[in-house]
Design an enzyme around this catalytic site. Structure first.
Site, mmCIF file in Angstrom:
data_model
loop_
_atom_site.group_PDB
_atom_site.id
_atom_site.type_symbol
_atom_site.label_atom_id
_atom_site.label_comp_id
_atom_site.label_asym_id
_atom_site.label_seq_id
_atom_site.Cartn_x
_atom_site.Cartn_y
_atom_site.Cartn_z
ATOM 1 N N SER A 15 -15.628 -51.815 -3.956
ATOM 2 C CA SER A 15 -16.649 -52.933 -4.814
ATOM 3 C C SER A 15 -17.575 -53.413 -5.078
ATOM 4 O O SER A 15 -18.593 -53.378 -6.195
ATOM 5 C CB SER A 15 -16.026 -54.596 -3.900
ATOM 6 O OG SER A 15 -16.795 -54.121 -2.457
ATOM 7 N N ASP A 64 -9.192 -55.514 5.817
ATOM 8 C CA ASP A 64 -11.373 -55.113 7.274
ATOM 9 C C ASP A 64 -10.978 -53.615 7.232
ATOM 10 O O ASP A 64 -9.359 -53.547 7.532
ATOM 11 C CB ASP A 64 -10.884 -56.463 7.587
ATOM 12 C CG ASP A 64 -12.020 -56.169 8.573
ATOM 13 O OD1 ASP A 64 -12.821 -54.410 8.569
ATOM 14 O OD2 ASP A 64 -12.181 -56.626 9.713
ATOM 15 N N VAL A 65 -11.073 -52.904 7.190
ATOM 16 C CA VAL A 65 -10.887 -51.196 7.549
ATOM 17 C C VAL A 65 -11.097 -51.750 9.154
ATOM 18 O O VAL A 65 -10.022 -50.498 9.370
ATOM 19 C CB VAL A 65 -11.992 -50.230 6.881
ATOM 20 C CG1 VAL A 65 -11.334 -50.211 5.206
ATOM 21 C CG2 VAL A 65 -13.029 -50.726 7.654
ATOM 22 N N ASN A 91 -14.982 -44.329 2.660
ATOM 23 C CA ASN A 91 -16.211 -44.792 2.730
ATOM 24 C C ASN A 91 -16.903 -46.409 3.119
ATOM 25 O O ASN A 91 -18.677 -46.222 3.392
ATOM 26 C CB ASN A 91 -17.038 -44.938 1.029
ATOM 27 C CG ASN A 91 -17.994 -46.286 0.563
ATOM 28 O OD1 ASN A 91 -19.340 -44.793 0.278
ATOM 29 N ND2 ASN A 91 -17.852 -47.180 0.111
ATOM 30 N N SER A 151 -23.417 -39.880 7.248
ATOM 31 C CA SER A 151 -25.430 -40.462 6.375
ATOM 32 C C SER A 151 -25.795 -39.084 7.334
ATOM 33 O O SER A 151 -25.662 -38.714 8.342
ATOM 34 C CB SER A 151 -25.357 -41.567 7.247
ATOM 35 O OG SER A 151 -26.865 -42.076 7.159
ATOM 36 N N TYR A 164 -25.180 -47.478 14.358
ATOM 37 C CA TYR A 164 -24.382 -47.171 13.502
ATOM 38 C C TYR A 164 -24.970 -45.007 13.312
ATOM 39 O O TYR A 164 -24.085 -44.708 12.759
ATOM 40 C CB TYR A 164 -25.723 -47.638 12.374
ATOM 41 C CG TYR A 164 -25.663 -47.215 10.850
ATOM 42 C CD1 TYR A 164 -24.657 -47.248 9.720
ATOM 43 C CD2 TYR A 164 -26.805 -46.094 10.478
ATOM 44 C CE1 TYR A 164 -24.353 -47.064 8.809
ATOM 45 C CE2 TYR A 164 -26.147 -45.574 8.933
ATOM 46 C CZ TYR A 164 -25.286 -45.812 8.733
ATOM 47 O OH TYR A 164 -24.594 -45.373 7.195
ATOM 48 N N ALA A 167 -22.277 -44.129 15.649
ATOM 49 C CA ALA A 167 -20.566 -43.783 14.697
ATOM 50 C C ALA A 167 -20.924 -43.276 13.797
ATOM 51 O O ALA A 167 -19.558 -42.417 13.428
ATOM 52 C CB ALA A 167 -20.359 -45.079 14.060
ATOM 53 N N ILE A 197 -29.890 -44.011 -0.250
ATOM 54 C CA ILE A 197 -29.056 -44.109 -2.018
ATOM 55 C C ILE A 197 -29.623 -45.524 -2.092
ATOM 56 O O ILE A 197 -29.009 -46.265 -1.158
ATOM 57 C CB ILE A 197 -27.549 -43.922 -1.500
ATOM 58 C CG1 ILE A 197 -27.526 -42.613 -0.884
ATOM 59 C CG2 ILE A 197 -27.403 -44.512 -2.605
ATOM 60 C CD1 ILE A 197 -27.525 -40.872 -1.867
HETATM 61 N N1 NAP Z 1 -27.054 -46.631 1.130
HETATM 62 C C1 NAP Z 1 -27.225 -45.739 1.455
HETATM 63 O O1 NAP Z 1 -28.373 -44.987 1.896
HETATM 64 C C2 NAP Z 1 -26.279 -44.751 2.447
HETATM 65 C C3 NAP Z 1 -27.196 -43.517 2.871
HETATM 66 C C4 NAP Z 1 -25.670 -42.616 4.082
HETATM 67 C C5 NAP Z 1 -24.718 -43.297 3.691
HETATM 68 N N2 NAP Z 1 -24.413 -44.715 3.300
HETATM 69 C C6 NAP Z 1 -22.567 -44.488 3.962
HETATM 70 O O2 NAP Z 1 -22.725 -44.684 2.545
HETATM 71 C C7 NAP Z 1 -21.037 -45.759 2.618
HETATM 72 C C8 NAP Z 1 -21.007 -47.157 1.735
HETATM 73 O O3 NAP Z 1 -22.603 -47.408 1.258
HETATM 74 P P1 NAP Z 1 -23.916 -48.420 0.320
HETATM 75 O O4 NAP Z 1 -24.560 -48.158 0.323
HETATM 76 O O5 NAP Z 1 -22.621 -48.415 -0.916
HETATM 77 O O6 NAP Z 1 -22.656 -49.920 1.266
HETATM 78 P P2 NAP Z 1 -22.864 -51.197 0.266
HETATM 79 O O7 NAP Z 1 -23.259 -50.991 -0.749
HETATM 80 O O8 NAP Z 1 -23.399 -52.122 1.791
HETATM 81 O O9 NAP Z 1 -21.274 -51.401 0.319
HETATM 82 C C9 NAP Z 1 -20.526 -51.715 1.503
HETATM 83 C C10 NAP Z 1 -18.805 -51.378 0.821
HETATM 84 O O10 NAP Z 1 -18.227 -51.550 2.295
HETATM 85 C C11 NAP Z 1 -17.538 -52.830 1.633
HETATM 86 N N3 NAP Z 1 -16.899 -53.138 3.109
HETATM 87 C C12 NAP Z 1 -18.112 -53.947 4.216
HETATM 88 N N4 NAP Z 1 -17.607 -53.673 5.477
HETATM 89 C C13 NAP Z 1 -16.082 -53.533 4.890
HETATM 90 C C14 NAP Z 1 -14.638 -53.061 6.044
HETATM 91 N N5 NAP Z 1 -14.724 -54.300 6.929
HETATM 92 N N6 NAP Z 1 -13.389 -53.527 5.217
HETATM 93 C C15 NAP Z 1 -13.060 -53.026 4.536
HETATM 94 N N7 NAP Z 1 -14.633 -52.817 3.280
HETATM 95 C C16 NAP Z 1 -15.662 -52.817 4.000
HETATM 96 C C17 NAP Z 1 -18.161 -53.515 1.592
HETATM 97 O O11 NAP Z 1 -17.140 -54.774 0.601
HETATM 98 P P3 NAP Z 1 -17.350 -56.309 -0.201
HETATM 99 O O12 NAP Z 1 -18.279 -56.058 -1.413
HETATM 100 O O13 NAP Z 1 -16.239 -56.505 -0.040
HETATM 101 O O14 NAP Z 1 -18.362 -56.840 1.126
HETATM 102 C C18 NAP Z 1 -18.565 -52.808 0.221
HETATM 103 O O15 NAP Z 1 -17.963 -52.358 -1.091
HETATM 104 C C19 NAP Z 1 -21.566 -46.711 3.774
HETATM 105 O O16 NAP Z 1 -20.367 -45.757 5.185
HETATM 106 C C20 NAP Z 1 -22.941 -45.583 4.439
HETATM 107 O O17 NAP Z 1 -22.848 -46.119 6.029
HETATM 108 C C21 NAP Z 1 -25.443 -45.422 2.678
#
Ligand code: NAP
Length: 260
Positions: A15, A64-65, A91, A151, A164, A167, A197
């Site tokens: 989303s 909820d995953v 993801n 990550s 974090y 995991a 990101i």
């Molecule tokens: N951003 C970074 O710098 C970065 C760096 C390395 C790795 N990552 C990894 O990349 C992935 C995505 O990160 P992002 O930055 O895009 O995060 P984000 O903008 O916070 O978006 C998180 C997404 O995950 C969904 N979500 C959260 N909890 C959930 C659950 N229990 N069940 C199903 N969906 C759930 C949210 O849904 P809702 O919209 O319904 O809340 C949203 O779509 C994550 O695994 C994160 O650890 C991110």
């Protein structure tokens, strides 16, 4: 091939942020996309509309995953809607609750971070792999691809996000385990390892990262974008690394290179 002809991608946490970019990209490449979300229905609907406006196919599925019944329902809804699953992108993820120093870290944060970032992805991969094996045996898919989004925190310490980091570190072993077990069953498994990101997750710490990036934290001195991660996932889904499995693809501007 028998059965539905359009390949299908299930993207968790699609989303917003990185998951959204992955789903939009895969839809553009011809996949019917399942847009999983947790609570933000409006954002998920927006992604479905964006994909539909570009002529693609998508459906939003709440789950909820970290919850076993939700995962089962999500896979069942995917199959009911589109008839097959070719790609799973694990993801969805959350950061450490409150980003507390490890001397103050709580079990509450541990439980929700591990449920969302590790337990959920593992058991969803298990469930989806069973379906992919069944579909491949009946020639309803050519091969399956599972991508786990980890990550740089899998190996770079942040003492205010211990749960974090741990995991995410475990996702590498999970990727290897699945890759080994599933290779003979026509399923390849990869880890995509993003650096910093721009997304809602990093918005609260934007100033800190602005400074680190300007100071040369990574050889490529810019914020990563969700589309950078989506490009890597799309390459893997297309099967462009046919003799590779268990591989980690860094999408981090070169952050992982140790430098003197
Ligand atoms: N951003 C970074 O710098 C970065 C760096 C390395 C790795 N990552 C990894 O990349 C992935 C995505 O990160 P992002 O930055 O895009 O995060 P984000 O903008 O916070 O978006 C998180 C997404 O995950 C969904 N979500 C959260 N909890 C959930 C659950 N229990 N069940 C199903 N969906 C759930 C949210 O849904 P809702 O919209 O319904 O809340 C949203 O779509 C994550 O695994 C994160 O650890 C991110």
């Amino acid at each position: 091939m028998s059965g539905p002809t359009q390949p299908v991608a299930l993207v968790t946490g699609a989303s917003r942020g990185i998951g959204r970019a992955i789903a939009v990209r895969l839809a553009r490449e011809g996949y019917a996309a399942v847009i999983n979300y947790h609570s933000n229905r409006a954002a998920a609907d927006e992604v479905v509309q964006e994909i539909a406006a570009a002529g693609g196919q998508a459906v939003a599925v709440q789950a909820d995953v970290g919850n076993s019944a939700d995962r089962e329902r999500m896979v069942a809804e995917t199959l009911a809607e589109f008839g097959r699953i070719d790609v799973l992108v694990n993801n969805a993820g959350i950061t450490s609750v409150g980003r507390k120093d490890l001397l103050e870290a709580t079990e509450e944060s541990w439980d929700v971070v591990f449920a969302t970032n590790l337990k959920g992805p593992f058991f969803l991969a298990q469930q989806v792999a069973r379906e992919m094996i069944r579909l491949a045996k009946r020639s309803q898919i050519d091969y399956g691809t599972i991508v786990n989004v980890s990550s740089i925190s899998a190996y770079a310490v942040s003492t205010n996000r211990a749960d974090y980091c741990m995991a995410k570190a475990a996702l590498q072993m999970m990727t290897w385990l699945l890759a080994d077990r599933l290779a003979e069953l026509r399923i390849r498994v990869y880890e995509v390892c993003p650096g910093v990101i721009a997304s809602d997750m990093t918005a609260p710490v934007k100033e800190k990262y602005d400074k680190l990036i300007a100071d040369g934290m990574s050889p490529i001195r810019r914020w990563g974008q969700p589309d950078d991660v989506a490009a890597a996932v799309a390459m893997l889904a297309r099967g462009e690394l046919p003799f590779s499995t268990g591989e980690r693809i860094n999408v981090d501007g070169g952050f992982h290179i140790r430098r003197l």
